[in-house]
Design a protein around this motif. Structure first.
Motif, PDB file in Angstrom:
ATOM      1  N   PHE A 133       0.819  -1.213   0.000  1.00 42.39           N
ATOM      2  CA  PHE A 133       0.000   0.000   0.000  1.00 42.39           C
ATOM      3  C   PHE A 133       0.856   1.267   0.000  1.00 42.39           C
ATOM      4  CE2 PHE A 133      -2.812  -3.051   2.405  1.00 42.39           C
ATOM      5  CZ  PHE A 133      -3.655  -3.298   1.331  1.00 42.39           C
ATOM      6  N   PHE A 134       2.165   1.128  -0.276  1.00 38.75           N
ATOM      7  CA  PHE A 134       3.058   2.279  -0.256  1.00 38.75           C
ATOM      8  C   PHE A 134       2.670   3.324  -1.297  1.00 38.75           C
ATOM      9  CE2 PHE A 134       6.990   4.235  -2.044  1.00 38.75           C
ATOM     10  CZ  PHE A 134       7.346   5.002  -0.958  1.00 38.75           C
ATOM     11  N   GLY A 135       2.307   2.880  -2.474  1.00 44.33           N
ATOM     12  CA  GLY A 135       1.947   3.789  -3.547  1.00 44.33           C
ATOM     13  C   GLY A 135       0.465   4.078  -3.582  1.00 44.33           C
ATOM     14  N   CYS A 136       0.098   4.813  -4.588  1.00 48.13           N
ATOM     15  CA  CYS A 136      -1.301   5.176  -4.782  1.00 48.13           C
ATOM     16  C   CYS A 136      -1.504   5.339  -6.285  1.00 48.13           C
ATOM     17  CB  CYS A 136      -1.620   6.482  -4.054  1.00 48.13           C
ATOM     18  SG  CYS A 136      -3.373   6.864  -3.912  1.00 48.13           S
ATOM     19  N   ASP A 137      -2.719   5.199  -6.727  1.00 46.55           N
ATOM     20  CA  ASP A 137      -2.982   5.264  -8.165  1.00 46.55           C
ATOM     21  C   ASP A 137      -2.475   6.554  -8.794  1.00 46.55           C
ATOM     22  OD1 ASP A 137      -4.134   2.799  -8.071  1.00 46.55           O
ATOM     23  OD2 ASP A 137      -6.192   3.523  -7.992  1.00 46.55           O
ATOM     24  N   ASN A 138      -2.491   7.654  -8.022  1.00 42.95           N
ATOM     25  CA  ASN A 138      -2.071   8.942  -8.593  1.00 42.95           C
ATOM     26  C   ASN A 138      -0.622   9.283  -8.265  1.00 42.95           C
ATOM     27  OD1 ASN A 138      -2.282   9.503  -5.905  1.00 42.95           O
ATOM     28  ND2 ASN A 138      -3.609  11.298  -6.120  1.00 42.95           N
ATOM     29  N   ALA A 139       0.147   8.293  -7.765  1.00 38.89           N
ATOM     30  CA  ALA A 139       1.539   8.536  -7.405  1.00 38.89           C
ATOM     31  C   ALA A 139       2.448   7.893  -8.446  1.00 38.89           C
ATOM     32  CB  ALA A 139       1.837   8.006  -6.008  1.00 38.89           C
ATOM     33  N   ALA A 140       2.352   8.344  -9.678  1.00 40.81           N
ATOM     34  CA  ALA A 140       3.101   7.736 -10.766  1.00 40.81           C
ATOM     35  C   ALA A 140       4.600   7.989 -10.666  1.00 40.81           C
ATOM     36  CB  ALA A 140       2.576   8.270 -12.105  1.00 40.81           C
ATOM     37  N   HIS A 141       5.018   8.953  -9.838  1.00 42.74           N
ATOM     38  CA  HIS A 141       6.434   9.269  -9.696  1.00 42.74           C
ATOM     39  C   HIS A 141       7.202   8.171  -8.964  1.00 42.74           C
ATOM     40  CE1 HIS A 141       5.076  10.254  -5.678  1.00 42.74           C
ATOM     41  NE2 HIS A 141       4.263  11.156  -6.180  1.00 42.74           N
ATOM     42  N   GLY A 142       6.510   7.250  -8.295  1.00 44.10           N
ATOM     43  CA  GLY A 142       7.161   6.129  -7.639  1.00 44.10           C
ATOM     44  C   GLY A 142       7.742   6.430  -6.282  1.00 44.10           C
ATOM     45  N   ARG A 143       7.522   7.630  -5.763  1.00 42.52           N
ATOM     46  CA  ARG A 143       8.101   8.005  -4.473  1.00 42.52           C
ATOM     47  C   ARG A 143       7.094   7.921  -3.348  1.00 42.52           C
ATOM     48  NH1 ARG A 143      10.076  12.104  -7.753  1.00 42.52           N
ATOM     49  NH2 ARG A 143       9.016  13.786  -6.641  1.00 42.52           N
ATOM     50  N   GLY A 144       5.979   7.252  -3.587  1.00 45.66           N
ATOM     51  CA  GLY A 144       4.995   7.057  -2.542  1.00 45.66           C
ATOM     52  C   GLY A 144       3.922   8.131  -2.538  1.00 45.66           C
ATOM     53  N   ARG A 145       3.008   8.004  -1.604  1.00 50.25           N
ATOM     54  CA  ARG A 145       1.901   8.949  -1.509  1.00 50.25           C
ATOM     55  C   ARG A 145       2.386  10.319  -1.027  1.00 50.25           C
ATOM     56  NH1 ARG A 145      -2.098   6.287   2.476  1.00 50.25           N
ATOM     57  NH2 ARG A 145      -3.266   8.211   2.055  1.00 50.25           N
ATOM     58  N   PHE A 146       1.822  11.358  -1.623  1.00 46.52           N
ATOM     59  CA  PHE A 146       2.148  12.733  -1.256  1.00 46.52           C
ATOM     60  C   PHE A 146       0.957  13.390  -0.567  1.00 46.52           C
ATOM     61  CE2 PHE A 146       5.586  14.068  -4.589  1.00 46.52           C
ATOM     62  CZ  PHE A 146       6.486  13.218  -3.971  1.00 46.52           C
ATOM     63  N   ARG A 147       1.269  14.280   0.351  1.00 43.96           N
ATOM     64  CA  ARG A 147       0.269  15.226   0.837  1.00 43.96           C
ATOM     65  C   ARG A 147       0.106  16.333  -0.199  1.00 43.96           C
ATOM     66  NH1 ARG A 147       2.295  17.634   6.163  1.00 43.96           N
ATOM     67  NH2 ARG A 147       4.258  17.550   5.037  1.00 43.96           N
ATOM     68  N   ALA A 148      -0.954  17.106  -0.046  1.00 45.55           N
ATOM     69  CA  ALA A 148      -1.192  18.211  -0.980  1.00 45.55           C
ATOM     70  C   ALA A 148      -0.035  19.200  -0.952  1.00 45.55           C
ATOM     71  CB  ALA A 148      -2.509  18.908  -0.650  1.00 45.55           C
ATOM     72  N   THR A 149       0.528  19.446   0.218  1.00 46.86           N
ATOM     73  CA  THR A 149       1.633  20.411   0.314  1.00 46.86           C
ATOM     74  C   THR A 149       2.866  19.910  -0.418  1.00 46.86           C
ATOM     75  OG1 THR A 149       2.870  21.813   1.851  1.00 46.86           O
ATOM     76  CG2 THR A 149       2.528  19.532   2.535  1.00 46.86           C
ATOM     77  N   GLU A 150       3.098  18.599  -0.433  1.00 46.02           N
ATOM     78  CA  GLU A 150       4.262  18.053  -1.131  1.00 46.02           C
ATOM     79  C   GLU A 150       4.076  18.115  -2.645  1.00 46.02           C
ATOM     80  OE1 GLU A 150       4.793  15.482   2.837  1.00 46.02           O
ATOM     81  OE2 GLU A 150       3.884  14.534   1.091  1.00 46.02           O
ATOM     82  N   THR A 151       2.857  17.938  -3.101  1.00 39.72           N
ATOM     83  CA  THR A 151       2.572  18.122  -4.525  1.00 39.72           C
ATOM     84  C   THR A 151       2.852  19.561  -4.931  1.00 39.72           C
ATOM     85  OG1 THR A 151       0.904  16.374  -4.502  1.00 39.72           O
ATOM     86  CG2 THR A 151       0.775  17.968  -6.291  1.00 39.72           C
TER      87      THR A 151
END
Length: 294
Positions: A133-151
């Motif tokens: 569950f490290f990734g997410c469908d919208n985390a195509a960069h491969g660095r894991g899930r981001f918060r809105a501030t990190e995006t």
């Protein structure tokens, strides 16, 4: 809103390393009246519990505290911190309390019991193991899930990593999880913006990202680290700050703290810094925000 007025600006370079003392912790303070930022020295070196004690017992009044850690985990991308497992953690303070409770037997505000917990381990990347569950469908960069501030930071030229990442030089997860234990201990004593409303007076704590201070001083994100007094003083000059004394090499944790204290002093009076475009009420309460991210 009117920009808040603080008298002092304390920047803390944090660390998630094991042990009673962490070489990566550095504190620096800048006075609103001017002058160079100053390192807050401690003869035995700093540990996370020492920093907590300062914030609870020795923090000067009307201080803006910036701590270099993620104050929450991603939530908005999936509608939960741990989708499919725990959807009953309504906000960041509940997350802090959960982490602190699971790690209550771990000394020095360590967070290893949480990342080893069988329920939560599948959400992290740790060592050679990447949880499913490290990734997410919208985390195509491969660095894991981001918060809105990190995006938003990525759009500013930074290269953020997920707080679910616990491995490598770019890992920020362990420092963030240990920091969340500290934030739970500060609950009700020191407001944490934007999870808490910014008080009209008194001290407050914000999340910082030292690369943003370096960018504000005219450096690129790839050149954010300053390892000499000459580099540091050139960056301080760009912020309109007096230089610090010294020449030759400097520890980059110290330079990060010194520069960020001066940067906080320079930008904290700008109302727009407290009203970033992507910050909604829901994101503020669950994920928080990194001060200075636009």
């Amino acid at each position: 809103m009117n920009a808040p007025r603080f008298h002092r600006f304390l920047a803390i370079d944090w660390s998630g390393a094991k042990g009673p003392r962490q070489k990566g912790i550095a504190l620096a303070i800048a006075d609103a009246t001017g002058g160079p930022p100053v390192l807050v020295e401690r003869g035995a070196g700093w540990g996370r519990e020492d920093v907590l004690a300062v914030l609870l017992e020795d923090l000067p009044g009307d201080t803006l505290v910036g701590v270099d850690l993620g104050i929450a985990l991603p939530h908005a991308d999936c509608g939960a911190f741990f989708p499919g497992l725990r959807e009953d953690i309504p906000d960041a303070p509940a997350l802090w309390a959960l982490i602190d409770d699971i790690c209550r037997s771990e000394p020095h505000l360590g967070a290893q019991p949480f990342v080893e917990h069988p329920d939560f381990r599948p959400y992290f990347r740790d060592g050679i193991e990447t949880g499913r569950f490290f990734g997410c469908d919208n985390a195509a960069h491969g660095r894991g899930r981001f918060r809105a501030t990190e995006t938003a930071q990525a759009k500013m030229g930074c290269k953020p990593y997920s707080n679910f990442n616990l491995v490598g030089a770019a890992q920020v997860g362990k420092s963030s999880l240990t920091g969340m234990r500290m934030l739970n201990r500060l609950r009700g004593r020191l407001p944490v913006w934007p999870v808490d409303p910014l008080p009209d007076n008194g001290s407050a704590l914000v999340e910082i990202y030292t690369s943003l201070a370096a960018i504000g001083a005219g450096r690129s994100a790839s050149r954010a680290k300053m390892r000499s007094f000459e580099e540091l003083n050139a960056a301080l000059s760009a912020l309109g700050s007096s230089p610090v004394r010294g020449g030759g090499p400097i520890d980059d944790h110290a330079s990060d703290a010194l520069l960020t204290a001066a940067w906080l002093r320079k930008v904290a009076g700008d109302p727009s810094r407290w009203q970033p475009g992507g910050l909604t009420r829901g994101i503020a309460r669950t994920e928080g925000w990194t001060f200075g991210t636009l």
